[in-house]
Scaffold this motif. Structure first.
Motif, PDB file in Angstrom:
ATOM      1  N   ASP A  77       0.825  -1.205   0.000  1.00  0.00           N
ATOM      2  CA  ASP A  77       0.000   0.000   0.000  1.00  0.00           C
ATOM      3  C   ASP A  77       0.862   1.258   0.000  1.00  0.00           C
ATOM      4  OD1 ASP A  77      -2.692   1.256   0.250  1.00  0.00           O
ATOM      5  OD2 ASP A  77      -1.860   1.972   2.152  1.00  0.00           O
ATOM      6  N   ARG A  78       2.011   1.196   0.687  1.00  0.00           N
ATOM      7  CA  ARG A  78       2.930   2.350   0.737  1.00  0.00           C
ATOM      8  C   ARG A  78       3.911   2.358  -0.432  1.00  0.00           C
ATOM      9  NH1 ARG A  78       2.741   4.446   6.063  1.00  0.00           N
ATOM     10  NH2 ARG A  78       0.705   3.840   6.916  1.00  0.00           N
ATOM     11  N   GLN A  79       3.757   1.413  -1.342  1.00  0.00           N
ATOM     12  CA  GLN A  79       4.606   1.298  -2.528  1.00  0.00           C
ATOM     13  C   GLN A  79       6.069   1.010  -2.163  1.00  0.00           C
ATOM     14  OE1 GLN A  79       3.795   4.908  -4.787  1.00  0.00           O
ATOM     15  NE2 GLN A  79       2.018   3.963  -5.762  1.00  0.00           N
ATOM     16  N   VAL A  80       6.260   0.387  -1.030  1.00  0.00           N
ATOM     17  CA  VAL A  80       7.592  -0.060  -0.635  1.00  0.00           C
ATOM     18  C   VAL A  80       7.864  -1.443  -1.209  1.00  0.00           C
ATOM     19  CG1 VAL A  80       9.078  -0.656   1.337  1.00  0.00           C
ATOM     20  CG2 VAL A  80       7.532   1.311   1.477  1.00  0.00           C
ATOM     21  N   SER A  81       6.817  -2.240  -1.338  1.00  0.00           N
ATOM     22  CA  SER A  81       6.953  -3.606  -1.799  1.00  0.00           C
ATOM     23  C   SER A  81       5.923  -3.908  -2.881  1.00  0.00           C
ATOM     24  CB  SER A  81       6.791  -4.572  -0.619  1.00  0.00           C
ATOM     25  OG  SER A  81       7.023  -5.899  -1.009  1.00  0.00           O
ATOM     26  N   ARG A  82       6.098  -5.039  -3.541  1.00  0.00           N
ATOM     27  CA  ARG A  82       5.129  -5.495  -4.541  1.00  0.00           C
ATOM     28  C   ARG A  82       5.267  -7.005  -4.707  1.00  0.00           C
ATOM     29  NH1 ARG A  82       6.493  -6.222 -10.113  1.00  0.00           N
ATOM     30  NH2 ARG A  82       8.730  -6.105 -10.532  1.00  0.00           N
ATOM     31  N   SER A 113      16.303  -4.004   1.137  1.00  0.00           N
ATOM     32  CA  SER A 113      16.690  -3.216   2.306  1.00  0.00           C
ATOM     33  C   SER A 113      15.738  -2.049   2.539  1.00  0.00           C
ATOM     34  CB  SER A 113      18.124  -2.702   2.164  1.00  0.00           C
ATOM     35  OG  SER A 113      18.234  -1.836   1.042  1.00  0.00           O
ATOM     36  N   ALA A 114      14.946  -1.681   1.518  1.00  0.00           N
ATOM     37  CA  ALA A 114      13.955  -0.607   1.680  1.00  0.00           C
ATOM     38  C   ALA A 114      12.922  -0.986   2.736  1.00  0.00           C
ATOM     39  CB  ALA A 114      13.267  -0.318   0.346  1.00  0.00           C
ATOM     40  N   ILE A 115      12.666  -2.275   2.900  1.00  0.00           N
ATOM     41  CA  ILE A 115      11.716  -2.732   3.924  1.00  0.00           C
ATOM     42  C   ILE A 115      12.281  -2.439   5.302  1.00  0.00           C
ATOM     43  CG2 ILE A 115      10.595  -4.776   4.893  1.00  0.00           C
ATOM     44  CD1 ILE A 115      10.461  -5.887   2.035  1.00  0.00           C
ATOM     45  N   ALA A 116      13.573  -2.681   5.487  1.00  0.00           N
ATOM     46  CA  ALA A 116      14.205  -2.374   6.771  1.00  0.00           C
ATOM     47  C   ALA A 116      14.184  -0.874   7.045  1.00  0.00           C
ATOM     48  CB  ALA A 116      15.637  -2.897   6.778  1.00  0.00           C
ATOM     49  N   LYS A 117      14.411  -0.078   6.023  1.00  0.00           N
ATOM     50  CA  LYS A 117      14.369   1.379   6.198  1.00  0.00           C
ATOM     51  C   LYS A 117      12.971   1.821   6.618  1.00  0.00           C
ATOM     52  CE  LYS A 117      18.068   2.259   2.863  1.00  0.00           C
ATOM     53  NZ  LYS A 117      18.425   2.821   1.544  1.00  0.00           N
ATOM     54  N   PHE A 118      11.958   1.203   6.034  1.00  0.00           N
ATOM     55  CA  PHE A 118      10.580   1.516   6.409  1.00  0.00           C
ATOM     56  C   PHE A 118      10.333   1.170   7.871  1.00  0.00           C
ATOM     57  CE2 PHE A 118       6.139   0.176   6.888  1.00  0.00           C
ATOM     58  CZ  PHE A 118       5.467   1.297   6.420  1.00  0.00           C
ATOM     59  N   LEU A 119      10.809   0.018   8.315  1.00  0.00           N
ATOM     60  CA  LEU A 119      10.607  -0.416   9.694  1.00  0.00           C
ATOM     61  C   LEU A 119      11.371   0.449  10.695  1.00  0.00           C
ATOM     62  CD1 LEU A 119      10.870  -4.277   9.194  1.00  0.00           C
ATOM     63  CD2 LEU A 119       8.810  -3.006   9.795  1.00  0.00           C
TER      64      LEU A 119
END
Length: 340
Positions: A77-82, A113-119
């Motif tokens: 939803d936040r366009q971090v993942s797909r 690593s963008a997922i880790a940055k989001f967290l």
């Protein structure tokens, strides 16, 4: 010299450490996360090279629990993942086989690593801070010369590394298998050929390989092929201490080329990374360990409760809940900040 004081210090900025830190931070605790690396994510690692990028540790995420699925839904939803694909093919006995079942596999188009940055949003982070010693008090001495003071410590790194900071037989019982990753970039004219392939990744039942991933297919608008080839544990064990890792990477590409892509042996750029602690062989059944110390000291990671990123996520949550119960028993809530 005492530089910083916190209620809770978490060593390790992988999935378990960041999840634990975020829950406690949202509850109002003063938390700091320390990591020896310059980036976040642990094995959720992305290598930037030659104007592109590739995931050379964890290759994708496939949820099994509702909690983890909810996280991935929010990331989408936040366009971090797909969703990358619902079919991870297999390479067995020289043949590429389609999977019998389908399941959504998630990635980040800008690198996992963008997922880790989001967290990590809102957290106090101290990267390039290798903790070399933990003294009662708690005083965390870093290689940089800085000392962090905390009332509570959570160590969320591979068990063998945790054992170097705190001697405990339980930590020494956890064994890991290694992995070597070759990250290769190819000329742009190969991109059309990659796009025509019926597969995006192969799990390999092979004497040397464990994984072949067409990593550039994770990107929204790939310009040139980027391929990640990962060894199996036996190959990595044989070559883990080799001085010439480039030669090791070339061998992995040579073997991978046998899937019918002979040009894999001729990359424009090749980088190789060794993962000494890639996969816990026999994870502990519990989501965390609690040391018998005056001040709380806890251990967690993907070696607690399983050996997948999802297990690390669940272990981090469980650790935060238990630690909160032992401290002020604040309201952690059932919703993360990203759901608000």
């Amino acid at each position: 010299m005492l530089d910083s004081q916190f209620e809770i210090a978490i060593v390790g900025a992988g999935m378990s450490g960041l999840t634990c830190a975020q829950m406690l931070h949202q509850a109002g605790y003063k938390v700091v996360v320390l990591d020896k690396s310059r980036g976040l994510g642990g094995r959720m690692a992305t290598r930037r090279l030659h104007g592109t990028h590739a995931d050379h540790g964890v290759c994708y995420l496939k949820p099994k629990s509702d909690e983890f699925q909810n996280l991935l839904d929010q990331l989408v939803d936040r366009q971090v993942s797909r969703v990358w694909t619902d079919r991870i093919h297999e390479w067995v006995d020289g043949e590429i086989r389609a999977p019998e079942s389908q399941a959504a596999c998630y990635v980040s188009p800008t690198g996992i690593s963008a997922i880790a940055k989001f967290l990590s949003a809102g957290l106090t982070l101290k990267l390039n801070h290798r903790v070399t010693e933990i003294k009662p008090g708690w005083q965390l001495h870093c290689e940089s010369g800085e000392t962090i003071s905390a009332q509570v410590v959570v160590i969320a790194i591979p068990a063998p590394q945790a054992a170097q900071l705190y001697e405990w037989d339980k930590l020494n019982q956890v064994e890991y298998s290694p992995c070597i990753s070759a990250i290769a970039v190819y000329p742009a004219e190969r991109q059309s050929e990659v796009e025509q392939l019926p597969w995006k990744a192969l799990i390999c039942a092979d004497s040397e390989l464990g994984w072949i991933g067409l990593d550039s297919t994770k990107q929204l608008h790939p310009v040139q092929p980027t391929v990640v080839v990962q060894s199996n544990a036996a190959f990595a064990t044989r070559h883990l201490e080799d001085m010439d890792l480039q030669q090791v990477g070339e061998r992995l590409l040579e073997r991978a080329s046998e899937v019918g892509l002979p040009w894999l042996t001729s990359p424009e750029v090749l980088q190789v990374h060794r993962w000494r602690y890639a996969f816990p062989i026999q994870p502990l059944p519990e989501p965390f360990l609690v040391a018998d110390t005056v001040q709380p000291l806890m251990f967690t990671g993907d070696w607690c409760g399983g050996n997948r990123v999802e297990n690390a996520f669940q272990a981090g949550m469980a650790t935060a809940r238990e630690l909160n119960r032992r401290l002020e028993n604040r309201s952690l809530g059932e919703r993360f900040w990203w759901q608000i």
